[in-house]
Write a protein that holds these residues in place. Structure first.
Motif, PDB file in Angstrom:
ATOM      1  N   SER A   1      -0.422  -2.367  -8.821  1.00 45.10           N
ATOM      2  CA  SER A   1      -0.625  -3.768  -8.436  1.00 45.10           C
ATOM      3  C   SER A   1      -0.310  -4.674  -9.617  1.00 45.10           C
ATOM      4  CB  SER A   1      -2.081  -4.000  -8.051  1.00 45.10           C
ATOM      5  OG  SER A   1      -2.441  -3.119  -7.018  1.00 45.10           O
TER       6      SER A   1
ATOM      7  N   HIS B   1       0.844  -1.201   0.000  1.00 45.61           N
ATOM      8  CA  HIS B   1       0.000   0.000   0.000  1.00 45.61           C
ATOM      9  C   HIS B   1       0.881   1.253   0.000  1.00 45.61           C
ATOM     10  CE1 HIS B   1      -3.820   2.052   0.728  1.00 45.61           C
ATOM     11  NE2 HIS B   1      -3.183   2.811   1.591  1.00 45.61           N
TER      12      HIS B   1
ATOM     13  N   SER C   1      -6.649  -4.546  -8.273  1.00 41.28           N
ATOM     14  CA  SER C   1      -7.062  -3.765  -7.127  1.00 41.28           C
ATOM     15  C   SER C   1      -7.934  -2.613  -7.586  1.00 41.28           C
ATOM     16  CB  SER C   1      -5.808  -3.232  -6.414  1.00 41.28           C
ATOM     17  OG  SER C   1      -6.177  -2.287  -5.442  1.00 41.28           O
TER      18      SER C   1
ATOM     19  N   TYR D   1      -7.853   0.104  -6.033  1.00 51.06           N
ATOM     20  CA  TYR D   1      -7.092   1.278  -5.602  1.00 51.06           C
ATOM     21  C   TYR D   1      -5.827   1.406  -6.452  1.00 51.06           C
ATOM     22  CZ  TYR D   1      -4.319   4.273  -2.527  1.00 51.06           C
ATOM     23  OH  TYR D   1      -3.546   5.287  -2.026  1.00 51.06           O
ATOM     24  N   ASN D   2      -5.809   2.366  -7.347  1.00 53.60           N
ATOM     25  CA  ASN D   2      -4.686   2.496  -8.279  1.00 53.60           C
ATOM     26  C   ASN D   2      -4.192   3.931  -8.394  1.00 53.60           C
ATOM     27  OD1 ASN D   2      -4.844  -0.358  -9.270  1.00 53.60           O
ATOM     28  ND2 ASN D   2      -6.872   0.330  -9.900  1.00 53.60           N
ATOM     29  N   PRO D   3      -3.409   4.393  -7.405  1.00 51.38           N
ATOM     30  CA  PRO D   3      -2.881   5.766  -7.511  1.00 51.38           C
ATOM     31  C   PRO D   3      -1.990   5.886  -8.756  1.00 51.38           C
ATOM     32  CG  PRO D   3      -2.389   4.788  -5.355  1.00 51.38           C
ATOM     33  CD  PRO D   3      -2.917   3.701  -6.217  1.00 51.38           C
TER      34      PRO D   3
ATOM     35  N   LYS E   1       2.548   1.779  -3.417  1.00 48.78           N
ATOM     36  CA  LYS E   1       1.546   2.220  -4.396  1.00 48.78           C
ATOM     37  C   LYS E   1       1.200   3.691  -4.148  1.00 48.78           C
ATOM     38  CE  LYS E   1      -2.048  -0.415  -5.223  1.00 48.78           C
ATOM     39  NZ  LYS E   1      -3.184  -1.366  -5.002  1.00 48.78           N
ATOM     40  N   THR E   2       0.892   4.005  -2.906  1.00 47.45           N
ATOM     41  CA  THR E   2       0.433   5.348  -2.565  1.00 47.45           C
ATOM     42  C   THR E   2       1.550   6.374  -2.702  1.00 47.45           C
ATOM     43  OG1 THR E   2      -1.070   4.353  -0.977  1.00 47.45           O
ATOM     44  CG2 THR E   2      -0.665   6.716  -0.738  1.00 47.45           C
TER      45      THR E   2
END
Ligand code: FE2
Length: 379
Positions: free
Chosen positions: A51, A41, A171, A173-175, A44-45
């Motif tokens: 991912s 996390h 995912s 969540y994909n920044p 990624k962030t």
């Protein structure tokens, strides 16, 4: 007349010395961490990794969970033990979060293992074929300094997402990415008197060359010193600088690392970008912390490096360092350690012709490091 026998005319001059370990580049870097779910996390962030793949109990792996993440040609694998009393758990207990494997892409992982072990490399993994519905991947590996290993990855016959055993990780969540492109170099910290033996290891076992050397006069501040030699493979795709501490008035950053990592290991990984101002602006916005150097550094910069394409103001605001060599210049900046132990950190680098490592920045940089060390009470 007796017949004369002459040597066949087809014989040619001996070919130029063949690279016995042709490397196509860094395949991935694997970290052993205390909590891979949270580390993934974070990367990624904060750094914009995407991912890629996952393996763990749900995919039939009993002892660990691994998250593979990617950004352009950079791949990281974050692995954590899910039970105590196994080598991964022991590694995390001893070292904290750190790099376990520097995996290198090869055409032939069997030959890579044979050629390196024949020359004295200590085997970590014999050539092993992994397969699934997407094909076959061959991997092998040898030990290097500390508990770090080099894996040789042959993936020409594999079409899957990452490697057999992993499933695609999708995912919600994909920044967005931050422009990081590939591994430029990976630096190892080794103990007192150990730099030259490891230089010899890279020469003898892996066929690398020593392309640059920095002695304690190049890398010293009022308080501490270190020595460094840069090892490169034949095509220059893989570069491993090796640092060792040198005598100084106080404890050097390499000594601090060795103490807190409890041994030798990877000090930093340099990730390349095509636009360092954009990348670092984005990273800082996402909470990545960088080493700051005094703004006086920029007063003398134009005299030292001459003309550069970038405006000075954003470099100064972000703390980006610049150095020039015969072939061009480079821009670089270093993060603070990415875990609570003062061990592993990252470098962000943009090369504009320069093939060197920022020698002109060493002093300013190490003074900045020492201020951090002092704040930790370790200088
Ligand atoms: Fe570096």
């Amino acid at each position: 007349m007796p017949t004369t026998i002459t040597a066949p005319k087809t014989k040619t001059a001996p070919a130029a010395e063949k690279d016995f370990l042709p490397l196509q580049g860094t395949d991935y870097v694997e970290f052993y961490v205390g909590n891979a779910k949270q580390a993934a996390h974070f990367y990624k962030t904060a750094f914009g990794f995407q991912s890629l793949a996952y393996c763990g109990p749900e995919t039939g792996t009993k002892e660990k969970a691994s998250y593979a993440i990617r950004q352009n040609n950079l791949k990281l694998v974050l692995t954590t033990p899910i039970r105590p009393n196994n080598p991964i758990a022991d590694h995390v207990y001893k070292h904290g979060d750190g790099v376990k494997a520097l995996a290198l892409t090869v055409e032939d992982a069997t030959s890579a293992w044979e050629e390196t072990t024949k020359r004295g490399g200590k085997s970590f993994m014999k050539p092993t074929t992994l397969s699934d519905a997407d094909g076959e991947l061959v991997m092998s590996g040898i030990h290097t300094y500390g508990e770090v290993v080099h894996l040789f990855i042959e993936r020409d016959n594999y079409r899957g997402t990452f490697m057999p055993g992993f499933r695609k990780w999708e995912s919600a969540y994909n920044p967005p990415q931050t422009g990081l492109q590939y591994v430029d170099h990976c630096v190892g910290n080794v103990g007192w008197g150990q730099m030259n033996p490891w230089v010899k290891f890279y020469e003898d076992v892996m066929g690398f060359r020593n392309i640059l050397t920095f002695d304690d006069k190049d890398i010293s501040t009022e308080y501490s010193a270190l020595m460094s030699k840069v090892m490169s493979n034949g095509n220059g795709f893989v570069k491993f600088p090796i640092n060792e501490p040198a005598e100084g008035k106080r404890k050097s950053q390499v000594e601090e690392y060795l103490e807190f990592y409890d041994g030798e290991g990877v000090q930093h990984i340099a990730m390349a970008t095509k636009n360092i101002v954009k990348t670092v602006t984005e990273l800082e916005k996402r909470g990545v912390q960088f080493l700051k150097i005094p703004s006086t550094y920029y007063d003398t910069l134009p005299d030292r490096v001459g003309h550069i394409d970038e405006d000075l103001e954003p470099l100064k605001r972000l703390g980006i360092l610049v150095d020039r060599d015969n072939e061009g210049y480079l821009l670089q900046i270093f993060t603070k350690p990415v875990q609570d132990r003062p061990t592993l950190f990252f470098e962000i680098i943009q090369r504009k012709g320069a093939k060197s490592f920022g020698k002109g920045n060493f002093k300013a940089l190490f003074e900045a490091l020492e201020r951090e060390q002092e704040a930790r009470g370790n200088l």
